[in-house]
Design an enzyme around this catalytic site. Structure first.
Site, mmCIF file in Angstrom:
data_model
loop_
_atom_site.group_PDB
_atom_site.id
_atom_site.type_symbol
_atom_site.label_atom_id
_atom_site.label_comp_id
_atom_site.label_asym_id
_atom_site.label_seq_id
_atom_site.Cartn_x
_atom_site.Cartn_y
_atom_site.Cartn_z
ATOM 1 N N TYR A 133 -2.013 -0.625 11.030
ATOM 2 C CA TYR A 133 -2.127 -1.300 9.730
ATOM 3 C C TYR A 133 -0.956 -0.921 8.829
ATOM 4 C CZ TYR A 133 -3.348 -1.713 4.793
ATOM 5 O OH TYR A 133 -3.290 -1.960 3.452
ATOM 6 N N LYS A 193 2.178 -3.206 7.285
ATOM 7 C CA LYS A 193 2.463 -3.377 5.854
ATOM 8 C C LYS A 193 3.890 -2.889 5.550
ATOM 9 C CE LYS A 193 0.132 -4.604 2.945
ATOM 10 N NZ LYS A 193 -0.207 -5.949 2.390
ATOM 11 N N THR A 217 0.819 -1.206 0.000
ATOM 12 C CA THR A 217 0.000 0.000 0.000
ATOM 13 C C THR A 217 0.859 1.264 0.000
ATOM 14 O OG1 THR A 217 -1.528 1.259 1.389
ATOM 15 C CG2 THR A 217 -0.112 -0.269 2.538
ATOM 16 N N ASP A 218 0.282 2.349 -0.518
ATOM 17 C CA ASP A 218 0.978 3.647 -0.460
ATOM 18 C C ASP A 218 1.045 4.193 0.968
ATOM 19 O OD1 ASP A 218 -1.726 4.250 -0.147
ATOM 20 O OD2 ASP A 218 -1.768 5.842 -1.646
ATOM 21 N N GLU A 219 0.254 3.610 1.872
ATOM 22 C CA GLU A 219 0.222 4.144 3.242
ATOM 23 C C GLU A 219 1.538 3.952 3.981
ATOM 24 O OE1 GLU A 219 -3.090 3.176 5.627
ATOM 25 O OE2 GLU A 219 -4.514 3.542 4.021
ATOM 26 N N PRO A 225 -17.974 1.835 -0.303
ATOM 27 C CA PRO A 225 -19.137 0.944 -0.124
ATOM 28 C C PRO A 225 -19.991 1.315 1.083
ATOM 29 C CG PRO A 225 -17.128 -0.323 -0.421
ATOM 30 C CD PRO A 225 -16.707 1.099 -0.299
#
Ligand code: NAD
Ligand code: DAU
Length: 332
Positions: A148, A152, A121-123, A190
């Site tokens: 999180y 990652k 992820t870019d995070e 969503p």
């Protein structure tokens, strides 16, 4: 033809990867390894379960991972705990799956000399200022904010160390925020679409000025295939699609797409440590591998996604009440 092991193939991006691969590259044999946590479901693979091998199991389980990696040529590693808000409440499954699980995959890949693509992820890069022309690139220093993103970032570092010290054949991609079919109702887009479909207002964290760089899940998966086919071993590739929008704009677009007043949302408690802005410079992917996003109009991709949720209530309805009850307890 390759035998591809897809970890997390019953989750949002992994299931879309399976559908896309069977549709466009049917020569590959696919095995999905998925623990079917709250985020994974066999229903995400409806219509293709007869065309793949599905194994219910955890990437933390050494024997299962070892056997399935031995029986494959390539591993595409999507499996993860993926939701920031959950990681703030209880980081432990994030450490277990994202760090220990990735370690198990790496050890098996190393032992059996298989090719790995690690989906990240870019995070891992932290966040950027609003209105700053800067974007993340492959040389941006790691600076994760949440449990999180830290887990990652740690998993990426493990992959890099296994490449350098053990010479495994691996690539890494760091992608921005995905949207599309089969995304769990806990996630921003969503959640808001299904709120409106349930007659509830969308829920905006804080003032909603935080910016995400949206990419359609099919574009993300096409980029993963480009890296599998043409990526250089040991390299990292950033994936993005010039989709910067702030959260308030996205909520207004969803309300408009559903024929509602664009101002009919509710502000709720902000996320702790909330990253301000993500933005991706994908020059390397474009120049080296010739990849380009096909969804260049976010409004159009978003409308298709709204339609998908509007016509798949049987898919999202079973998760909705419990997800909202959890948010309500946190004032969100
Ligand atoms: P998701 O939560 O929808 O799906 C994760 C899947 O992994 C689920 O099917 C779950 O059952 C499975 N899983 C969880 N723990 C497992 C374990 N221990 N063993 C086996 N399977 C397990 O997540 P997603 O949004 O599809 O994300 C997939 C990957 O892409 C993750 O690695 C995530 O970090 C990365 N990513 C996501 C985004 C995004 O916008 N969603 C963007 C960039 C990168
Ligand atoms: O950038 C890639 C990441 O994108 C992935 O690594 C993660 O797995 C994925 O979940 C996503 O992380 P975010 O935290 O950016 O996504 P989320 O959908 O949780 O939230 C998007 C933005 O919307 C964020 O600024 C928080 C905000 N938000 C979220 C929810 C659930 C709201 O304003 N209201 C909400 O109800």
């Amino acid at each position: 033809m390759s035998r591809i092991l897809v970890t997390g193939g019953a989750g949002f991006i992994g299931a879309n990867f399976v559908h896309q691969t069977l549709r466009t590259l049917p020569q590959h044999e696919l095995t999905v390894l998925d623990a079917l946590t709250y985020a994974g479901s066999r229903a995400n693979l409806n219509g293709v379960l007869d065309s793949i091998r599905f194994v219910e199991g955890s990437i933390v389980d050494e024997a299962t991972v070892e056997r399935l990696v031995r029986e494959s040529d390539v591993v595409v590693h999507f499996a993860a705990e993926s939701h920031n808000d959950n990681s703030l409440e209880d980081p432990s499954p994030f450490i277990e799956t994202n760090l220990v699980g990735t370690f198990r995959i790496l050890q098996a890949v190393r032992k059996h000399e298989k090719r790995l693509h690690h989906v990240s992820t870019d995070e891992v890069y932290g966040d950027l200022e609003l209105g700053d022309p800067e974007k993340f690139s492959e040389s941006t220093p790691y600076n994760p904010s949440s449990p999180y993103s830290a887990s990652k970032a740690g998993s990426d570092m493990l992959v890099r160390a296994w490449v350098r010290s053990y010479g495994i054949h691996a690539t890494i991609s760091n992608c921005s925020n995905n949207y599309g079919a089969y995304q769990h109702v806990e996630k921003f887009i969503p959640r808001q679409i299904t709120n409106v479909l349930c007659g509830e207002p969308p829920k905006l964290y804080g003032e909603g000025l935080n910016v995400r760089d949206w990419i359609h899940v099919d574009d993300h998966n096409r980029a993963v295939h480009a890296i599998l086919e043409r990526g250089r071993s040991g390299e990292t590739y950033l994936i993005g699609a010039d989709g910067e929008r702030n959260n308030r704009q996205v909520i207004e677009m969803i309300l408009e797409a559903l024929g509602k007043d664009p101002g009919a949302y509710e502000k709720v408690r902000d996320r702790a440590g909330h990253d301000l802005r993500y933005a991706i410079d994908y020059t390397k992917l474009r120049q080296e591998l010739g990849w380009r996003p096909e969804y260049t109009e976010f409004a159009e991709g978003l409308r298709q996604t709204v339609d998908w949720y509007a016509t798949h209530e049987d898919w999202w309805r079973p998760q909705k009440a419990a997800t909202e009850a959890r948010y309500r307890r946190k004032g969100q």
